[in-house]
Design a protein around this motif. Structure first.
Motif, PDB file in Angstrom:
ATOM      1  N   HIS A  78       0.806  -1.210   0.000  1.00 21.76           N
ATOM      2  CA  HIS A  78       0.000   0.000   0.000  1.00 21.76           C
ATOM      3  C   HIS A  78       0.848   1.273   0.000  1.00 21.76           C
ATOM      4  O   HIS A  78       0.335   2.345  -0.323  1.00 21.76           O
ATOM      5  CB  HIS A  78      -0.962  -0.006   1.183  1.00 21.76           C
ATOM      6  CG  HIS A  78      -2.009  -1.076   1.083  1.00 21.76           C
ATOM      7  ND1 HIS A  78      -2.917  -1.131   0.042  1.00 21.76           N
ATOM      8  CD2 HIS A  78      -2.263  -2.161   1.857  1.00 21.76           C
ATOM      9  CE1 HIS A  78      -3.705  -2.182   0.187  1.00 21.76           C
ATOM     10  NE2 HIS A  78      -3.320  -2.829   1.273  1.00 21.76           N
ATOM     11  N   ARG A  79       2.135   1.135   0.360  1.00 25.84           N
ATOM     12  CA  ARG A  79       3.030   2.271   0.211  1.00 25.84           C
ATOM     13  C   ARG A  79       3.190   2.642  -1.257  1.00 25.84           C
ATOM     14  O   ARG A  79       3.403   3.792  -1.615  1.00 25.84           O
ATOM     15  CB  ARG A  79       4.383   1.960   0.839  1.00 25.84           C
ATOM     16  CG  ARG A  79       5.273   3.199   1.011  1.00 25.84           C
ATOM     17  CD  ARG A  79       6.701   2.822   1.376  1.00 25.84           C
ATOM     18  NE  ARG A  79       6.739   1.817   2.423  1.00 25.84           N
ATOM     19  CZ  ARG A  79       7.480   0.714   2.357  1.00 25.84           C
ATOM     20  NH1 ARG A  79       8.225   0.475   1.286  1.00 25.84           N
ATOM     21  NH2 ARG A  79       7.486  -0.143   3.343  1.00 25.84           N
ATOM     22  N   GLY A  80       3.083   1.623  -2.130  1.00 22.01           N
ATOM     23  CA  GLY A  80       3.074   1.866  -3.574  1.00 22.01           C
ATOM     24  C   GLY A  80       4.428   2.090  -4.214  1.00 22.01           C
ATOM     25  O   GLY A  80       4.520   2.225  -5.444  1.00 22.01           O
ATOM     26  N   ARG A  81       5.495   2.112  -3.410  1.00 24.60           N
ATOM     27  CA  ARG A  81       6.833   2.345  -3.945  1.00 24.60           C
ATOM     28  C   ARG A  81       7.854   1.950  -2.882  1.00 24.60           C
ATOM     29  O   ARG A  81       7.514   1.786  -1.707  1.00 24.60           O
ATOM     30  CB  ARG A  81       7.020   3.814  -4.316  1.00 24.60           C
ATOM     31  CG  ARG A  81       6.836   4.776  -3.150  1.00 24.60           C
ATOM     32  CD  ARG A  81       6.986   6.218  -3.573  1.00 24.60           C
ATOM     33  NE  ARG A  81       8.331   6.469  -4.092  1.00 24.60           N
ATOM     34  CZ  ARG A  81       8.663   7.554  -4.780  1.00 24.60           C
ATOM     35  NH1 ARG A  81       7.748   8.481  -5.034  1.00 24.60           N
ATOM     36  NH2 ARG A  81       9.885   7.729  -5.217  1.00 24.60           N
ATOM     37  N   PHE A  82       9.100   1.814  -3.303  1.00 24.92           N
ATOM     38  CA  PHE A  82      10.160   1.561  -2.340  1.00 24.92           C
ATOM     39  C   PHE A  82      10.440   2.847  -1.565  1.00 24.92           C
ATOM     40  O   PHE A  82      10.517   3.934  -2.143  1.00 24.92           O
ATOM     41  CB  PHE A  82      11.436   1.083  -3.036  1.00 24.92           C
ATOM     42  CG  PHE A  82      11.313  -0.280  -3.651  1.00 24.92           C
ATOM     43  CD1 PHE A  82      11.164  -1.412  -2.855  1.00 24.92           C
ATOM     44  CD2 PHE A  82      11.342  -0.447  -5.028  1.00 24.92           C
ATOM     45  CE1 PHE A  82      11.042  -2.671  -3.422  1.00 24.92           C
ATOM     46  CE2 PHE A  82      11.227  -1.700  -5.599  1.00 24.92           C
ATOM     47  CZ  PHE A  82      11.068  -2.820  -4.796  1.00 24.92           C
ATOM     48  N   LEU A 214       5.918  -6.911  -8.479  1.00 21.97           N
ATOM     49  CA  LEU A 214       6.975  -7.496  -7.661  1.00 21.97           C
ATOM     50  C   LEU A 214       6.423  -7.980  -6.329  1.00 21.97           C
ATOM     51  O   LEU A 214       6.741  -9.085  -5.868  1.00 21.97           O
ATOM     52  CB  LEU A 214       8.092  -6.480  -7.434  1.00 21.97           C
ATOM     53  CG  LEU A 214       8.950  -6.133  -8.657  1.00 21.97           C
ATOM     54  CD1 LEU A 214       9.875  -4.972  -8.344  1.00 21.97           C
ATOM     55  CD2 LEU A 214       9.760  -7.339  -9.106  1.00 21.97           C
ATOM     56  N   LEU A 215       5.584  -7.176  -5.692  1.00 25.77           N
ATOM     57  CA  LEU A 215       5.009  -7.586  -4.399  1.00 25.77           C
ATOM     58  C   LEU A 215       4.062  -8.765  -4.565  1.00 25.77           C
ATOM     59  O   LEU A 215       4.033  -9.682  -3.735  1.00 25.77           O
ATOM     60  CB  LEU A 215       4.292  -6.402  -3.750  1.00 25.77           C
ATOM     61  CG  LEU A 215       5.085  -5.568  -2.735  1.00 25.77           C
ATOM     62  CD1 LEU A 215       5.420  -6.385  -1.501  1.00 25.77           C
ATOM     63  CD2 LEU A 215       6.371  -5.033  -3.355  1.00 25.77           C
ATOM     64  N   LEU A 216       3.257  -8.762  -5.630  1.00 26.76           N
ATOM     65  CA  LEU A 216       2.326  -9.870  -5.863  1.00 26.76           C
ATOM     66  C   LEU A 216       3.060 -11.176  -6.122  1.00 26.76           C
ATOM     67  O   LEU A 216       2.489 -12.258  -5.937  1.00 26.76           O
ATOM     68  CB  LEU A 216       1.415  -9.546  -7.052  1.00 26.76           C
ATOM     69  CG  LEU A 216       0.375  -8.439  -6.818  1.00 26.76           C
ATOM     70  CD1 LEU A 216      -0.281  -8.043  -8.137  1.00 26.76           C
ATOM     71  CD2 LEU A 216      -0.683  -8.882  -5.810  1.00 26.76           C
ATOM     72  N   ASN A 217       4.320 -11.096  -6.539  1.00 28.03           N
ATOM     73  CA  ASN A 217       5.119 -12.290  -6.799  1.00 28.03           C
ATOM     74  C   ASN A 217       6.095 -12.591  -5.669  1.00 28.03           C
ATOM     75  O   ASN A 217       7.003 -13.413  -5.837  1.00 28.03           O
ATOM     76  CB  ASN A 217       5.881 -12.132  -8.117  1.00 28.03           C
ATOM     77  CG  ASN A 217       4.991 -12.309  -9.327  1.00 28.03           C
ATOM     78  OD1 ASN A 217       4.782 -13.416  -9.810  1.00 28.03           O
ATOM     79  ND2 ASN A 217       4.434 -11.206  -9.818  1.00 28.03           N
ATOM     80  N   THR A 218       5.908 -11.940  -4.528  1.00 24.73           N
ATOM     81  CA  THR A 218       6.769 -12.160  -3.373  1.00 24.73           C
ATOM     82  C   THR A 218       6.047 -13.007  -2.333  1.00 24.73           C
ATOM     83  O   THR A 218       5.033 -12.572  -1.781  1.00 24.73           O
ATOM     84  CB  THR A 218       7.168 -10.814  -2.738  1.00 24.73           C
ATOM     85  OG1 THR A 218       7.851 -10.016  -3.715  1.00 24.73           O
ATOM     86  CG2 THR A 218       8.079 -11.030  -1.548  1.00 24.73           C
TER      87      THR A 218
END
Length: 563
Positions: A78-82, A214-218
């Protein structure tokens, strides 16, 4: 990309921004600016899992660690970015810590290669052996633009992509025997399996940005990474005594993956790229591809495949094995597998991927919205002649309602599976009509493995309709039964119209003698085949499949009669 082949800073990955503008980025920018990137523009469909697994995911996971709870995953997502701190850690990872290990032509440690690799016969082969769509050896694609005699020049960026593609998808053909490989015989190595992804039906969840993808694949792992788990570029940091050969040596072994990072970056081949200088700059024109590590068994922690569960497997075989995609079928035709959330314990059947199960759990826990615009990309290769050549590439993408990943009795899931089943049943009914018309005209039914079938044309014609349905249902509330009913009726109407068009085409192509038909004896029984009877049987089957359309027509007929 510069002449040194610097994967970290060289601009070699084509990225499409959220504004639709395409630009080239390096590995560090692709990660740090992932929130501004809509997708990566890659040469073939099978390349996305390659770039995710061999580069982006392991760098991110090794540098930042795995989320250990749903809440931690949700905070990142939900942060949406690094964050600034995460970007600094990524920059340090790809800079002082490992930056020198991401150089394609480094003389000591070339990325994903073995420095100084030599063939026992002293020969090299053209770079075409890296690209499945180009003729090389026994692999002779029908529409290849180049023959084996033509020289293929790859830019450093292209060579990097195809280098990683070989590690993931290479054929099982005989490999060049390498100097220093004790298992090479007569200048070659036989018995090679395909690359690890070649044994899977790859399923990749897709987000609205590269960061979300990337998050969905983590995976979320409560215990984090295994202490001995390292990616291929950090092989020298693995604890001694693991019994596996470092990927930077010609020798190889059959082994299990030591953890997620090792699995994602598994070095299934030993490779060396050979470059030359041209007027356009550095180009890769030759290569050596030798045998590499063999994955003993696909672990059940493999995140990017659906599974086939066997209740009573043969002796020595596991209960679950990766489920491959079927050629000629769109991804939506396999929704039954993608939505199979419950493990079939006492019966045989499919079981969806770890990542899709995790997305369902995140939605159930309120971490991910049920209205999230989730996408799924599927990819695979079909091999022929003992898996030594590539016969077909499979790739598709589709929108997927997150709510359909919930409990087995979820209403939305049932709607989608019913729609897919209806399409399949009507397709079979069209094939039955075609066979009956052929019999009525004096011919024989089409063999199962030959001929152009009306079902294929029909299902292809429904493709856009199904994708619109899936996209629309991503924002529908489960409780809105009236809207779901309207959606199903609209779907059945589209199926009815498509089936009518195909049936009319078949009937128009039938010769006049099909009207009279013929009688066929089978034992003591006689069967009469006429075009009129065939159409009647087809209409009856259609009415039993598309019940909502049939009821609507019946109601309108009654109204008309009453009027």
């Amino acid at each position: 990309m510069n002449s040194e082949g610097d994967l970290v800073h060289g601009r070699w990955l084509d990225a499409v921004g959220r504004d639709g503008v395409q630009q080239a980025v390096g590995l560090l920018d692709a990660l740090c600016e992932a929130h501004t990137i809509r997708r990566l523009e890659l040469p073939v469909h099978t390349m996305l899992p390659v770039v995710l697994r061999q580069l982006l995911l392991p760098v991110m996971i090794d540098a930042l660690g795995l989320p250990r709870t749903r809440q931690e995953w949700g905070e990142r997502f939900h942060r949406g970015r690094f964050s600034e701190d995460e970007q600094e850690r990524l920059a340090h990872y790809l800079g002082p810590r490992y930056g020198d290990r991401f150089r394609l032509f480094d003389p000591q440690r070339p990325f994903a290669q073995v420095a100084g690799l030599e063939a026992l016969n002293g020969e090299t082969k053209t770079a075409a052996q890296l690209v499945p769509s180009v003729a090389s050896g026994n692999n002779v694609p029908l529409f290849s633009a180049l023959s084996e005699a033509d020289e293929l020049l790859l830019t450093p960026g292209e060579a990097a992509l195809w280098l990683l593609h070989v590690h993931c998808w290479d054929t099982a053909s005989i490999k060049t025997g390498a100097v220093g490989d004790p298992q090479a015989k007569n200048g070659k190595t036989t018995g090679n399996p395909t690359g690890p992804l070649g044994q899977l039906g790859v399923v990749v969840p897709i987000g609205e940005t590269l960061y979300e993808t990337l998050l969905l694949n983590t995976p979320i792992w409560a215990d984090g990474l295994e202490p001995q788990d390292r990616p291929q570029w950090a092989w020298d940091e693995r604890p001694a005594g693991l019994g596996c050969m470092p990927a930077a040596q010609p020798a190889w072994s059959e082994r299990s993956a030591t953890g997620l990072l090792d699995l994602l970056t598994f070095q299934a081949r030993r490779i060396r790229l050979i470059a030359c200088e041209t007027e356009q700059g550095t180009r890769v024109h030759r290569a050596i591809v030798s045998a590499g590590d063999r994955l003993a068994q696909t672990p059940e922690t493999e995140p990017h495949t659906a599974w086939q569960h066997t209740a009573k497997p043969k002796k020595g075989q596991p209960h679950r094995r990766p489920r491959r995609h079927t050629s000629g079928r769109a991804a939506w035709q396999g929704l039954g597998t993608l939505l199979a959330m419950t493990l079939p314990v006492e019966s045989d059947g499919p079981y969806t991927s770890l990542l899709l199960r995790q997305i369902a759990d995140l939605q159930r826990g309120g971490v991910l919205s049920g209205r999230y615009r989730l996408g799924v990309e599927t990819s695979g290769l079909e091999y022929g002649t003992q898996s030594a050549v590539v016969e077909n590439a499979i790739g598709d993408d589709l929108p997927l309602p997150v709510r359909a990943l919930l409990a087995q009795d979820d209403g939305l899931r049932e709607v989608l599976l019913e729609c897919v089943d209806q399409a399949d049943q009507v397709a079979r009914a069209l094939d039955g009509l075609n066979n009956d018309l052929r019999r009525a005209a004096g011919g024989d039914p089409l063999p199962r493995d030959k001929g152009s079938r009306p079902s294929a044309r029909f299902l292809h014609g429904l493709d856009a309709t199904m994708r619109r349905l899936l996209a629309g249902l991503r924002t529908v509330d489960e409780e809105d039964e009236e809207l779901l009913d309207r959606a199903q009726l609209a779907w059945e109407q589209c199926v009815q119209m498509a089936a009518d068009r195909e049936a009319e085409s078949l009937l128009a192509a039938a010769p006049p003698r099909a009207v009279v038909g013929r009688t066929v004896k089978s034992g003591d029984k006689e069967f009469v085949y006429r075009s009129g009877k065939a159409v009647g049987v087809f209409r009856a089957r259609l009415a039993s499949i598309l019940t909502r359309v049939a009821e609507e027509r019946s109601a309108k007929g009654e109204e008309a009669a009453a009027a």
